[in-house]
Scaffold this motif. Structure first.
Motif, PDB file in Angstrom:
ATOM      1  N   GLY A 190       0.831  -1.204   0.000  1.00 27.67           N
ATOM      2  CA  GLY A 190       0.000   0.000   0.000  1.00 27.67           C
ATOM      3  C   GLY A 190       0.863   1.249   0.000  1.00 27.67           C
ATOM      4  N   ALA A 191       1.916   1.237   0.841  1.00 26.40           N
ATOM      5  CA  ALA A 191       2.837   2.375   0.916  1.00 26.40           C
ATOM      6  C   ALA A 191       3.595   2.534  -0.399  1.00 26.40           C
ATOM      7  CB  ALA A 191       3.818   2.184   2.073  1.00 26.40           C
ATOM      8  N   LEU A 192       4.038   1.438  -1.001  1.00 29.55           N
ATOM      9  CA  LEU A 192       4.752   1.530  -2.277  1.00 29.55           C
ATOM     10  C   LEU A 192       3.860   2.153  -3.346  1.00 29.55           C
ATOM     11  CD1 LEU A 192       6.660  -1.892  -2.345  1.00 29.55           C
ATOM     12  CD2 LEU A 192       7.654   0.398  -2.044  1.00 29.55           C
ATOM     13  N   GLN A 193       2.592   1.768  -3.379  1.00 26.21           N
ATOM     14  CA  GLN A 193       1.657   2.350  -4.352  1.00 26.21           C
ATOM     15  C   GLN A 193       1.508   3.848  -4.127  1.00 26.21           C
ATOM     16  OE1 GLN A 193      -1.962   0.047  -3.917  1.00 26.21           O
ATOM     17  NE2 GLN A 193      -1.640  -0.849  -5.941  1.00 26.21           N
ATOM     18  N   THR A 194       1.337   4.249  -2.870  1.00 27.41           N
ATOM     19  CA  THR A 194       1.181   5.674  -2.554  1.00 27.41           C
ATOM     20  C   THR A 194       2.440   6.451  -2.902  1.00 27.41           C
ATOM     21  OG1 THR A 194      -0.394   5.176  -0.790  1.00 27.41           O
ATOM     22  CG2 THR A 194       0.697   7.320  -0.702  1.00 27.41           C
ATOM     23  N   LEU A 195       3.592   5.926  -2.526  1.00 28.53           N
ATOM     24  CA  LEU A 195       4.858   6.602  -2.827  1.00 28.53           C
ATOM     25  C   LEU A 195       5.074   6.724  -4.334  1.00 28.53           C
ATOM     26  CD1 LEU A 195       7.081   4.943  -0.085  1.00 28.53           C
ATOM     27  CD2 LEU A 195       6.349   7.343  -0.164  1.00 28.53           C
ATOM     28  N   GLU A 196       4.675   5.709  -5.068  1.00 28.57           N
ATOM     29  CA  GLU A 196       4.805   5.749  -6.526  1.00 28.57           C
ATOM     30  C   GLU A 196       3.848   6.793  -7.117  1.00 28.57           C
ATOM     31  OE1 GLU A 196       5.389   2.604 -10.200  1.00 28.57           O
ATOM     32  OE2 GLU A 196       4.413   1.891  -8.367  1.00 28.57           O
ATOM     33  N   LYS A 197       2.615   6.861  -6.613  1.00 26.62           N
ATOM     34  CA  LYS A 197       1.650   7.862  -7.086  1.00 26.62           C
ATOM     35  C   LYS A 197       2.138   9.275  -6.809  1.00 26.62           C
ATOM     36  CE  LYS A 197      -2.533   5.095  -6.678  1.00 26.62           C
ATOM     37  NZ  LYS A 197      -3.752   4.855  -5.890  1.00 26.62           N
ATOM     38  N   ARG A 198       2.808   9.478  -5.679  1.00 27.89           N
ATOM     39  CA  ARG A 198       3.343  10.799  -5.337  1.00 27.89           C
ATOM     40  C   ARG A 198       4.582  11.142  -6.154  1.00 27.89           C
ATOM     41  NH1 ARG A 198       2.907  11.453   1.251  1.00 27.89           N
ATOM     42  NH2 ARG A 198       0.662  11.160   1.369  1.00 27.89           N
ATOM     43  N   GLY A 199       5.133  10.159  -6.846  1.00 28.92           N
ATOM     44  CA  GLY A 199       6.340  10.394  -7.624  1.00 28.92           C
ATOM     45  C   GLY A 199       7.602  10.344  -6.798  1.00 28.92           C
ATOM     46  N   TRP A 200       7.520   9.768  -5.606  1.00 29.79           N
ATOM     47  CA  TRP A 200       8.662   9.708  -4.704  1.00 29.79           C
ATOM     48  C   TRP A 200       9.517   8.469  -4.926  1.00 29.79           C
ATOM     49  CZ3 TRP A 200       6.284  11.417   0.627  1.00 29.79           C
ATOM     50  CH2 TRP A 200       5.854  12.740   0.522  1.00 29.79           C
ATOM     51  N   ILE A 201       8.953   7.443  -5.548  1.00 29.88           N
ATOM     52  CA  ILE A 201       9.704   6.253  -5.939  1.00 29.88           C
ATOM     53  C   ILE A 201       9.236   5.886  -7.341  1.00 29.88           C
ATOM     54  CG2 ILE A 201       9.987   5.360  -3.579  1.00 29.88           C
ATOM     55  CD1 ILE A 201       7.857   3.206  -4.293  1.00 29.88           C
ATOM     56  N   CYS A 202      10.025   5.064  -7.998  1.00 30.24           N
ATOM     57  CA  CYS A 202       9.607   4.532  -9.293  1.00 30.24           C
ATOM     58  C   CYS A 202      10.123   3.101  -9.399  1.00 30.24           C
ATOM     59  CB  CYS A 202      10.126   5.385 -10.440  1.00 30.24           C
ATOM     60  SG  CYS A 202      11.911   5.443 -10.605  1.00 30.24           S
ATOM     61  N   VAL A 203       9.544   2.368 -10.345  1.00 22.66           N
ATOM     62  CA  VAL A 203      10.007   1.008 -10.590  1.00 22.66           C
ATOM     63  C   VAL A 203      11.339   1.114 -11.326  1.00 22.66           C
ATOM     64  CG1 VAL A 203       9.543  -1.156 -11.783  1.00 22.66           C
ATOM     65  CG2 VAL A 203       7.682   0.055 -10.638  1.00 22.66           C
ATOM     66  N   TYR A 204      12.333   0.476 -10.769  1.00 22.99           N
ATOM     67  CA  TYR A 204      13.679   0.490 -11.346  1.00 22.99           C
ATOM     68  C   TYR A 204      13.806  -0.620 -12.381  1.00 22.99           C
ATOM     69  CZ  TYR A 204      18.768   0.175 -11.578  1.00 22.99           C
ATOM     70  OH  TYR A 204      20.065   0.139 -12.011  1.00 22.99           O
ATOM     71  N   SER A 205      13.298  -1.795 -12.011  1.00 22.10           N
ATOM     72  CA  SER A 205      13.290  -2.937 -12.922  1.00 22.10           C
ATOM     73  C   SER A 205      12.174  -3.873 -12.496  1.00 22.10           C
ATOM     74  CB  SER A 205      14.633  -3.673 -12.919  1.00 22.10           C
ATOM     75  OG  SER A 205      14.841  -4.303 -11.662  1.00 22.10           O
ATOM     76  N   ALA A 206      11.701  -4.648 -13.453  1.00 17.79           N
ATOM     77  CA  ALA A 206      10.632  -5.594 -13.150  1.00 17.79           C
ATOM     78  C   ALA A 206      10.839  -6.869 -13.945  1.00 17.79           C
ATOM     79  CB  ALA A 206       9.274  -4.984 -13.482  1.00 17.79           C
ATOM     80  N   ASP A 207      10.663  -7.987 -13.274  1.00 21.95           N
ATOM     81  CA  ASP A 207      10.695  -9.284 -13.924  1.00 21.95           C
ATOM     82  C   ASP A 207       9.318  -9.487 -14.535  1.00 21.95           C
ATOM     83  OD1 ASP A 207      10.610 -11.959 -14.627  1.00 21.95           O
ATOM     84  OD2 ASP A 207      11.563 -12.667 -12.789  1.00 21.95           O
ATOM     85  N   GLU A 208       9.246  -9.559 -15.835  1.00 26.55           N
ATOM     86  CA  GLU A 208       7.957  -9.670 -16.526  1.00 26.55           C
ATOM     87  C   GLU A 208       7.195 -10.942 -16.146  1.00 26.55           C
ATOM     88  OE1 GLU A 208       6.775  -7.098 -18.249  1.00 26.55           O
ATOM     89  OE2 GLU A 208       8.656  -6.093 -17.780  1.00 26.55           O
ATOM     90  N   ALA A 209       7.901 -11.961 -15.679  1.00 25.62           N
ATOM     91  CA  ALA A 209       7.265 -13.228 -15.330  1.00 25.62           C
ATOM     92  C   ALA A 209       6.624 -13.205 -13.944  1.00 25.62           C
ATOM     93  CB  ALA A 209       8.287 -14.364 -15.409  1.00 25.62           C
TER      94      ALA A 209
END
Length: 110
Positions: A49-68
């Protein structure tokens, strides 16, 4: 950072601290546990929940993601997140200085 964004919750504060380098959910949880000597425990619901909020605020972003697997996302703090963290750090330091100036001793009594 607008006033309503402060103070940061402990979860936000420690998550921002834990993503100063790319880190995934489990790594964030482990780092926060280590940093706080078990005082702050991030459950999965709180963390994501916190990661989603921080991402919406633009305070964090996804650096990399495993598509699988959605569980393999790594997050990293953004410039805006660094600024939010810096302002919160300054606010906390000011509170400590104020307490010391008013005679609070090492045990927190006045």
């Amino acid at each position: 950072m607008p006033y309503q964004d402060t103070p940061l919750t402990e979860a936000f504060y420690y998550i921002l601290l834990a993503v100063r380098r790319p880190n995934h959910g489990y790594g964030i949880t482990q780092e926060v546990d280590t940093l706080t000597h078990g005082r702050v425990v991030l459950g999965a619901g709180t963390l994501y929940g916190a990661l989603q909020t921080l991402e919406k605020r633009g305070w964090i972003c996804v650096y990399s993601a495993d598509e699988a697997s959605r569980k393999k996302k790594e997050y990293v703090i953004t410039r805006a997140g660094r600024e939010a963290f810096r302002k919160e750090h300054e606010r906390l330091a000011e509170m400590l200085r104020d307490g010391q100036m008013m005679g609070a001793d090492e045990y927190g009594t006045v």
